[in-house]
Design an enzyme around this catalytic site. Structure first.
Site, mmCIF file in Angstrom:
data_model
loop_
_atom_site.group_PDB
_atom_site.id
_atom_site.type_symbol
_atom_site.label_atom_id
_atom_site.label_comp_id
_atom_site.label_asym_id
_atom_site.label_seq_id
_atom_site.Cartn_x
_atom_site.Cartn_y
_atom_site.Cartn_z
ATOM 1 N N LYS A 1 40.404 26.784 24.375
ATOM 2 C CA LYS A 1 39.172 26.475 25.135
ATOM 3 C C LYS A 1 39.026 24.968 25.314
ATOM 4 C CE LYS A 1 35.033 26.283 22.959
ATOM 5 N NZ LYS A 1 34.419 24.983 23.276
ATOM 6 N N ASN A 2 39.200 24.224 24.218
ATOM 7 C CA ASN A 2 38.945 22.787 24.274
ATOM 8 C C ASN A 2 40.012 22.025 25.047
ATOM 9 O OD1 ASN A 2 36.610 23.165 22.938
ATOM 10 N ND2 ASN A 2 37.240 22.214 21.002
ATOM 11 N N CYS B 1 26.377 23.503 22.401
ATOM 12 C CA CYS B 1 25.972 24.022 21.096
ATOM 13 C C CYS B 1 25.079 23.027 20.367
ATOM 14 C CB CYS B 1 27.204 24.317 20.243
ATOM 15 S SG CYS B 1 27.959 25.899 20.619
ATOM 16 N N ARG C 1 24.647 14.782 19.838
ATOM 17 C CA ARG C 1 25.712 14.767 20.839
ATOM 18 C C ARG C 1 25.406 13.860 22.043
ATOM 19 N NH1 ARG C 1 28.628 20.460 21.330
ATOM 20 N NH2 ARG C 1 30.445 19.170 21.113
ATOM 21 N N ASP D 1 35.408 21.974 13.678
ATOM 22 C CA ASP D 1 35.264 23.299 14.290
ATOM 23 C C ASP D 1 35.746 24.437 13.384
ATOM 24 O OD1 ASP D 1 34.139 22.156 16.486
ATOM 25 O OD2 ASP D 1 35.851 22.438 17.827
ATOM 26 N N ARG E 1 31.426 32.304 23.710
ATOM 27 C CA ARG E 1 31.794 31.044 24.384
ATOM 28 C C ARG E 1 33.247 30.688 24.137
ATOM 29 N NH1 ARG E 1 27.084 26.666 24.127
ATOM 30 N NH2 ARG E 1 28.703 25.684 25.368
HETATM 31 C C1 UD1 Z 1 35.024 17.905 21.080
HETATM 32 C C2 UD1 Z 1 35.189 19.412 21.038
HETATM 33 C C3 UD1 Z 1 34.338 20.014 19.936
HETATM 34 C C4 UD1 Z 1 34.672 19.360 18.604
HETATM 35 C C5 UD1 Z 1 34.579 17.831 18.705
HETATM 36 C C6 UD1 Z 1 35.050 17.125 17.455
HETATM 37 C C7 UD1 Z 1 35.655 19.938 23.351
HETATM 38 C C8 UD1 Z 1 35.208 20.597 24.605
HETATM 39 N N1 UD1 Z 1 34.793 19.952 22.333
HETATM 40 O O1 UD1 Z 1 33.639 17.666 21.354
HETATM 41 O O2 UD1 Z 1 34.604 21.416 19.875
HETATM 42 O O3 UD1 Z 1 33.765 19.801 17.630
HETATM 43 O O4 UD1 Z 1 35.391 17.369 19.813
HETATM 44 O O5 UD1 Z 1 36.349 17.469 17.179
HETATM 45 O O6 UD1 Z 1 36.761 19.461 23.258
HETATM 46 N N2 UD1 Z 1 29.496 10.860 20.063
HETATM 47 C C9 UD1 Z 1 28.592 9.863 20.358
HETATM 48 N N3 UD1 Z 1 28.557 9.403 21.651
HETATM 49 C C10 UD1 Z 1 29.380 9.906 22.623
HETATM 50 C C11 UD1 Z 1 30.305 10.917 22.290
HETATM 51 C C12 UD1 Z 1 30.335 11.371 20.990
HETATM 52 O O7 UD1 Z 1 27.846 9.388 19.507
HETATM 53 O O8 UD1 Z 1 29.300 9.447 23.767
HETATM 54 C C13 UD1 Z 1 29.559 11.364 18.663
HETATM 55 C C14 UD1 Z 1 29.253 12.855 18.590
HETATM 56 O O9 UD1 Z 1 27.863 13.105 18.541
HETATM 57 C C15 UD1 Z 1 29.975 13.245 17.325
HETATM 58 C C16 UD1 Z 1 31.221 12.343 17.352
HETATM 59 O O10 UD1 Z 1 30.891 11.258 18.212
HETATM 60 O O11 UD1 Z 1 29.195 12.929 16.213
HETATM 61 C C17 UD1 Z 1 32.486 13.000 17.853
HETATM 62 O O12 UD1 Z 1 32.235 13.636 19.085
HETATM 63 P P1 UD1 Z 1 33.367 13.902 20.160
HETATM 64 O O13 UD1 Z 1 34.706 13.655 19.551
HETATM 65 O O14 UD1 Z 1 33.016 13.168 21.403
HETATM 66 O O15 UD1 Z 1 33.182 15.454 20.413
HETATM 67 P P2 UD1 Z 1 33.165 16.217 21.797
HETATM 68 O O16 UD1 Z 1 34.157 15.632 22.725
HETATM 69 O O17 UD1 Z 1 31.763 16.396 22.250
#
Ligand code: UD1
Length: 420
Positions: free
Chosen positions: A23-24, A117, A122, A306, A398
């Site tokens: 999915k990711n 979620c 986030r 995850d 999902r």
């Molecule tokens: C992706 C995965 C999700 C997984 C996560 C961490 C997908 C579609 N989803 O989510 O399943 O749990 O990686 O492995 O691939 N953050 C900020 N600002 C930002 C972006 C992120 O503060 O602009 C923080 C987030 O809140 C979190 C951390 O950084 O605490 C890591 O997030 P990130 O690696 O960006 O996760 P996702 O890409 O949302």
């Protein structure tokens, strides 16, 4: 209509289960397909509701779809720049990928904030700041992000913290940008490597994916073609944990072992038996597992957030105490209260959970609050004494395809029930 899983726990599970495509990896790859000029065909599309939500957004951009079983062809030749509204983005955190892809393609985008979620705040500041550092003008008002990239220039982006999504957004936005863009302090998840492989197969020039620094040499255009996305390492991990908890020769196939190295280390220290045969993994439970004493979630190659709820379900019935720290999301312990209803002994302080393994979990009415929490509760229900109802199955749908049918084939007593 609310849907739940009704599980009569305590069965031994055996047989073969095949892992779906990731999915990711699919979500950013589907979004990035609008960068292509010609048809793109995906050969192994899983039936997850998040994939359907992403396809709905692509439809708004005038992408045309043709399905043959799990083969999906996208006609992106008439893709249009449209405003992506809240009704489309609120279902899916990954809707933010459209921003990078649209800036790469049209140099302009208007998109509502992403949903997804409920596992923490986030924010998307890392994505936005990275776009700005390449010269994109960004205005945030009335719940929308307005971006103008007409003066965007290739350059160096140094991420202040590691983000999977922001790394992928920038790869998409720089792919068709003239010159060389360097991304420093990027995430190294296998899904990022898969996105680079996809873009490169379509004619992109991206190197370094899987390391701390990614280089992107902008190309004029991307052609179309066929692509098969990597297997889902989180689903594979969920089944591996299941096998360690209640499997008897449970055979898990169609995934890459190297994507789950950290989990294999944990499993080797528990009591379960792991056999490798013809590229498949066969797992059997051997009584109570030994608790894993200290575990932290962190970006790849460390233990994935995850799989945190699923490993917590396993540790709930292990012998001994496990200390588990959640480093990635600040609000990812919603499943703890539900496990406690099932007799788990878990104490939480801030981001640390102390899990004292109990001999038995007992069936209860529990509520999934997000996708992976739901998976963890299903695992707990499968080993619990008596009946467990896992509510809010829409979260599980999902990212798991027909989970109840797959588990039933392995010998589980599980049904999907609907409430008006
Ligand atoms: C992706 C995965 C999700 C997984 C996560 C961490 C997908 C579609 N989803 O989510 O399943 O749990 O990686 O492995 O691939 N953050 C900020 N600002 C930002 C972006 C992120 O503060 O602009 C923080 C987030 O809140 C979190 C951390 O950084 O605490 C890591 O997030 P990130 O690696 O960006 O996760 P996702 O890409 O949302």
């Amino acid at each position: 209509m609310e849907e739940s899983f009704l599980i009569n726990g305590g069965k031994i599970l055996s047989g073969k289960v095949e892992v779906e495509a990731s999915k990711n990896a699919y979500l950013p790859i589907l979004a990035s397909s609008i960068l292509c000029d010609k048809d793109v065909t995906f050969l192994n599309v899983p039936n997850f509701s998040d994939i359907h939500s992403m396809c709905e957004i692509l439809k708004r951009l005038n992408v045309k779809f043709e399905y043959f079983g799990n083969v999906l062809s996208l006609d992106v030749s008439n893709v249009k720049n449209e405003k992506i509204t809240h009704d489309l983005t609120n279902k899916l955190r990954a809707s933010i990928f459209l921003l990078g892809a649209m800036l790469g393609k049209f140099r302009q985008a208007i998109i509502s904030y992403p949903g997804g979620c409920n596992i923490g705040q986030r924010p998307i500041d890392i994505h936005i700041n990275a776009f700005k550092s390449l010269g994109v003008k960004v205005i945030e008002k009335h719940g929308y992000i307005y971006c103008n990239a007409s003066n965007m220039k290739a350059g160096k982006v140094v991420f202040t913290s590691v983000s999977v999504g922001a790394t992928e957004s920038l790869m998409m936005c720089a792919c068709l940008l003239k010159g060389e863009t360097t991304l420093v302090n990027v995430a190294k998840e296998p899904e990022i490597v898969d996105l680079a492989n996809f873009l490169n197969k379509m004619g992109g020039k991206i190197s370094g994916a899987g390391t701390d620094v990614i280089k992107i040499i902008g190309v004029e255009s991307l052609h179309g073609g066929e692509y098969k996305v990597m297997p889902d390492r989180i689903i594979a991990g969920t089944y591996l944990i299941l096998g360690a908890m209640c499997g008897k020769n449970l055979q898990i196939s169609g995934f890459r072992k190297e994507d789950n190295n950290f989990l294999f280390n944990i499993m080797r220290e528990s009591a379960c038996e792991i056999i490798e045969k013809n590229g498949n993994i066969i797992v059997s439970a051997r009584g109570r597992n030994k608790a894993y004493r200290y575990l932290e979630t962190a970006p790849f190659p460390n233990f994935p957030t995850d799989l945190q709820p699923q490993i917590m379900a396993m540790q709930s019935v292990a012998s001994g105490t496990c200390v588990l720290k959640e480093n990635v999301f600040e609000n990812r312990f919603n499943h703890v209260m539900e496990l406690v209803k099932m007799n788990a002994d878990i104490f939480v302080k801030d981001r640390i959970a102390i899990i004292s393994g109990v001999e038995k979990l007992y069936g209860a009415d529990v509520f999934a609050t997000d996708l992976r929490a739901g998976a963890g509760l299903v695992l707990a229900g499968l080993v619990a004494d008596g009946y467990t109802t896992v509510h809010n199955v829409q979260y599980i749908d999902r990212g798991y395809e027909n989970l109840e049918r797959k588990l039933e084939m392995l010998g589980a007593d599980i049904k999907r029930i609907k409430f008006e």
